[in-house]
Motif scaffolding. Sequence first.
Motif, short mmCIF file in Angstrom:
data_model
loop_
_atom_site.label_atom_id
_atom_site.label_comp_id
_atom_site.label_asym_id
_atom_site.label_seq_id
_atom_site.Cartn_x
_atom_site.Cartn_y
_atom_site.Cartn_z
N TRP A 124 14.51 9.02 0.75
CA TRP A 124 15.72 9.46 -0.15
C TRP A 124 16.17 11.09 -0.28
CZ3 TRP A 124 16.16 11.86 -4.52
CH2 TRP A 124 16.96 12.09 -5.24
N TRP A 125 14.78 11.58 -0.17
CA TRP A 125 14.87 13.42 -0.39
C TRP A 125 16.08 14.15 0.69
CZ3 TRP A 125 14.81 15.52 -4.34
CH2 TRP A 125 13.49 14.72 -5.36
N SER A 126 15.89 13.40 2.59
CA SER A 126 16.56 13.78 3.06
C SER A 126 18.21 12.63 3.36
CB SER A 126 15.76 12.95 4.76
OG SER A 126 14.83 13.03 4.68
N SER A 127 18.70 11.72 2.28
CA SER A 127 19.79 11.56 2.54
C SER A 127 20.68 12.65 1.51
CB SER A 127 20.04 9.68 1.89
OG SER A 127 20.75 9.27 1.46
N ALA A 128 19.54 12.13 0.23
CA ALA A 128 20.34 12.88 -0.62
C ALA A 128 20.61 14.44 -0.62
CB ALA A 128 19.35 13.34 -2.18
N LEU A 129 20.07 15.09 0.17
CA LEU A 129 20.53 16.87 1.23
C LEU A 129 21.12 16.73 1.77
CD1 LEU A 129 16.62 18.12 1.28
CD2 LEU A 129 18.68 19.17 -0.41
N ALA A 130 21.63 14.89 2.63
CA ALA A 130 22.57 15.36 3.61
C ALA A 130 23.54 15.65 3.20
CB ALA A 130 22.14 14.25 4.43
N LYS A 131 24.30 14.23 2.11
CA LYS A 131 25.04 14.23 0.95
C LYS A 131 25.15 15.60 0.16
CE LYS A 131 24.17 9.59 -0.03
NZ LYS A 131 24.01 7.84 -1.14
N LEU A 132 24.35 16.03 -0.13
CA LEU A 132 24.58 17.33 -1.02
C LEU A 132 25.48 18.17 -0.10
CD1 LEU A 132 24.61 19.52 -3.22
CD2 LEU A 132 21.97 19.58 -2.45
N GLY A 185 0.34 -1.78 0.12
CA GLY A 185 0.21 0.68 0.14
C GLY A 185 0.62 1.09 -0.70
N ARG A 186 0.38 1.98 0.77
CA ARG A 186 1.40 3.86 1.05
C ARG A 186 2.22 3.02 2.29
NH1 ARG A 186 -3.16 8.21 0.96
NH2 ARG A 186 -1.02 8.97 0.26
N LYS A 187 2.95 4.43 1.43
CA LYS A 187 4.40 4.23 2.92
C LYS A 187 3.78 6.05 3.63
CE LYS A 187 7.99 1.92 0.10
NZ LYS A 187 9.52 2.12 -0.33
N SER A 188 4.51 5.74 4.67
CA SER A 188 4.43 7.17 5.81
C SER A 188 5.00 8.13 4.73
CB SER A 188 5.09 5.98 6.89
OG SER A 188 4.19 5.49 7.88
N THR A 189 4.97 9.34 5.17
CA THR A 189 5.04 10.71 5.07
C THR A 189 6.82 10.09 4.71
OG1 THR A 189 3.46 11.93 4.91
CG2 THR A 189 5.50 12.72 4.72
N HIS A 190 7.47 10.13 6.00
CA HIS A 190 8.51 10.21 6.48
C HIS A 190 9.90 9.02 5.61
CE1 HIS A 190 7.30 6.51 9.25
NE2 HIS A 190 8.71 6.55 9.03
N GLU A 191 9.17 8.06 4.78
CA GLU A 191 9.50 6.55 4.51
C GLU A 191 10.01 7.46 3.07
OE1 GLU A 191 8.15 2.56 5.74
OE2 GLU A 191 6.81 4.13 5.28
N ARG A 192 8.46 8.42 3.11
CA ARG A 192 8.50 8.91 1.36
C ARG A 192 9.43 9.81 1.22
NH1 ARG A 192 3.44 8.81 1.51
NH2 ARG A 192 2.74 11.13 1.91
N MET A 193 9.86 10.19 2.39
CA MET A 193 11.14 11.54 2.21
C MET A 193 12.56 10.99 2.50
SD MET A 193 10.07 14.10 1.97
CE MET A 193 9.91 15.50 2.06
#
Length: 225
Positions: free
Chosen positions: A211-219, A201-209
């Motif tokens: 990838w973006w959190s990881s990308a921002l941390a790397k950036l 079904g649907r993932k939680s908001t924090h799960e959907r985010m």
Amino acid sequence: MRRPWQQLLFFAFRLLFRRTVQNGLRGVWRRGEMPGGAFVLAANHHSWWDAYLLPVLLLHLQRDFSVIMTDKRLAEFGFFRFMGGIPASRPRQALSALKRGEVLLIFPEGELGPSGSLRPLSEGAVWLAEKAGVPVVPVATRVVLRGHEFPEAYVDIGAAIEPDGGRLRQVLSGMIAEMDVALRAAPAEQPLAGFISEIRGRKSTHERMAWWSSALAKLAGARRV
């Protein structure tokens, strides 16, 4: 045999039911196997989701089925006729479905009730199974909101039993109680042990985010370097 327009509506409502489950739930987890051939599937009815959840699971498992519904409910929600809905006042229609080799889904508690212990069971499930010469398969369901944004659905499929009202109540009550104990003891963010993921079904908001959190941390790390 469905007519072409009935077949079209069946596929339309089949898609609608599945999308409803996938958009409204985190997922569906299953334990146990559906036996082959015709049988009466007797499930508890403690959640609004039951009437969608179990038909979608049966379709997912590629099983033909019909659903016994009260005449009142079928009149209110006539679209269930295109998803195998049969009025409780027409037992011959239900027996015909079993003779065709279908699964006959029944909620022997009758009306939807609050989550908890099993309420008194009607005799319809056992009577139909006896008349058709097929077993009864008890199924316990729970739809719970725990450690994620959307509810999780758990379906526990019991072993087939001979048509016997007392035995059905005993087995189904035990399955529900066991699942409730497991839900209270399990880590809130982890699925129940022993259940397999059947429908996502649907993932939680924090799960959907994540990838973006990881990308921002790397950036941010790259910029500091």
